[in-house]
Design an enzyme around this catalytic site. Structure first.
Site, PDB file in Angstrom:
ATOM      1  N   CYS A 100       0.893  -1.329  -0.018  1.00  0.00           N
ATOM      2  CA  CYS A 100      -0.029  -0.001  -0.296  1.00  0.00           C
ATOM      3  C   CYS A 100       0.919   1.420  -0.140  1.00  0.00           C
ATOM      4  O   CYS A 100       1.790   1.434   1.007  1.00  0.00           O
ATOM      5  CB  CYS A 100      -0.864   0.078   1.243  1.00  0.00           C
ATOM      6  SG  CYS A 100      -2.106   1.650   1.378  1.00  0.00           S
ATOM      7  N   LYS A 102       1.589  -9.454  -0.878  1.00  0.00           N
ATOM      8  CA  LYS A 102       1.653  -8.868  -2.046  1.00  0.00           C
ATOM      9  C   LYS A 102       2.752  -7.601  -1.846  1.00  0.00           C
ATOM     10  O   LYS A 102       2.633  -6.878  -0.717  1.00  0.00           O
ATOM     11  CB  LYS A 102       0.202  -8.096  -2.243  1.00  0.00           C
ATOM     12  CG  LYS A 102       0.071  -7.306  -3.539  1.00  0.00           C
ATOM     13  CD  LYS A 102      -1.187  -7.037  -3.812  1.00  0.00           C
ATOM     14  CE  LYS A 102      -1.256  -6.148  -5.112  1.00  0.00           C
ATOM     15  NZ  LYS A 102      -0.825  -4.870  -5.261  1.00  0.00           N
ATOM     16  N   GLY A 138      -6.110  -5.226 -11.244  1.00  0.00           N
ATOM     17  CA  GLY A 138      -6.750  -4.224 -10.269  1.00  0.00           C
ATOM     18  C   GLY A 138      -7.634  -3.022 -11.101  1.00  0.00           C
ATOM     19  O   GLY A 138      -8.632  -3.413 -11.397  1.00  0.00           O
TER      20      GLY A 138
END
Length: 319
Positions: free
Chosen positions: A98, A139, A223
């Site tokens: 993130c 991830k 995504g």
């Protein structure tokens, strides 16, 4: 070969997961991250972001859903991962990618790419805490401000027990600016002995084929490309399976858009529902000229009943 729907905070919530997985082609999806700090979260915190836990951890289409956690405390992440498994999580995914400043300032997400040893410790602690039959995955991005440490980070995750590694082929500093550096996905795949998924800048089937050629990786996590082109996973799956590859027409998308709005009206506060519709519709303008027109009609509206009427007119005209 597997096709996954990426976890995207504030975008791919339970409503969009439900709608997109009904289009087809998605093998599994991941929740928005559940932030873990210094305590064991209550069940309500998990059910808020992962309501599919109450339905066998599957979307309405039957697509398996995985629970993603974000944090920096190995012990606390381990405790919460174990609890998530008790609630029904079939896989625990860990977020090391993130790029949000607010998340990074609290030592979560991509900032941990500066500390591969801590990344290893987090994965290892979670792996020890959850039942052996439940996979732990991760991830990551290529790095914080440089990809120089990408291989060390990937090895840390794999050595810690990550069953596979999804690589968003950009650094934190890159954000979402093109290009995605698929050549680095190839280097990561050579450096670890676990499956690697490519992620980033796959907007079309041709993009996927180029990504596959450059990275040497067939597994893909989609995504923004899938949110903007809801039939993309289905196209890639058709290519994989030797089936008919076709575009998803606006007429096929409209019932899903209508259902998305009805769910948003039912599940979100009136002040939030319009924004969620505009968010998705704005992304659909990349693919559909019809979305451009509809977005222009509602972009300045904040009243749900007014939007109801405008949508009904648009749907009637398209019928």
């Amino acid at each position: 070969m597997q096709i996954a729907l990426a976890p995207m905070e504030g975008l791919v919530d339970e409503i969009l997961r439900d709608v997109l997985t009904r289009v087809g082609g998605i093998d599994w999806c991941v929740t928005e991250f559940i932030r873990i700090t210094d305590r064991l979260l209550p069940a309500t915190a998990f059910h808020k972001l992962a309501p599919e836990l109450r339905d066998g951890s599957r979307t309405r289409a039957g697509t398996p859903m995985r629970v993603q956690l974000l944090g920096s405390d190995p012990a606390c992440l381990a405790d919460n991962a174990a609890f998530a498994c008790e609630l029904g999580a079939p896989v625990i995914d860990l977020n090391f990618g993130c790029p949000a400043k607010t998340v990074n300032r609290s030592r979560g997400g991509a900032v941990l790419l500066k500390e591969p040893e801590l990344m290893h410790d987090i994965v290892a602690a979670v792996r020890r805490a959850v039942p052996s039959e439940i996979a732990v995955t991760s991830k990551m991005r290529l790095g914080y401000d440089s990809p120089d440490g990408a291989l060390d980070c990937a090895r840390a995750l794999a050595d810690g027990g990550s069953a596979h590694v999804v690589v968003h082929a950009r650094t934190k500093v890159d954000g979402y600016r093109p290009p995605a550096h698929w050549e680095w996905v190839a280097r990561v795949a050579e450096a670890v002995r676990v499956p690697v998924f490519a992620n980033g800048e796959v907007w079309t089937l041709d993009d996927y084929l180029r990504c596959r050629e450059v990275s040497g990786v067939e597994d893909i996590m989609l995504g923004r490309g899938l949110v903007s082109r809801p039939g993309l996973a289905r196209q890639i799956a058709a290519w994989r399976d030797g089936g008919e590859i076709r575009e998803m027409p606006w007429s096929e998308l409209l019932p899903l858009l209508r259902d998305f709005w009805l769910q948003a009206r039912r599940k979100l506060a009136p002040r939030y529902a319009p924004g969620r519709l505009k968010q998705w519709l704005g992304m659909l303008t990349r693919t559909y000229p019809e979305a451009v027109e509809l977005f222009a009609r509602i972009r300045r509206e904040s009243d749900c009943e007014t939007i109801d009427r405008l949508l009904q007119v648009s749907f009637s005209q398209a019928a």
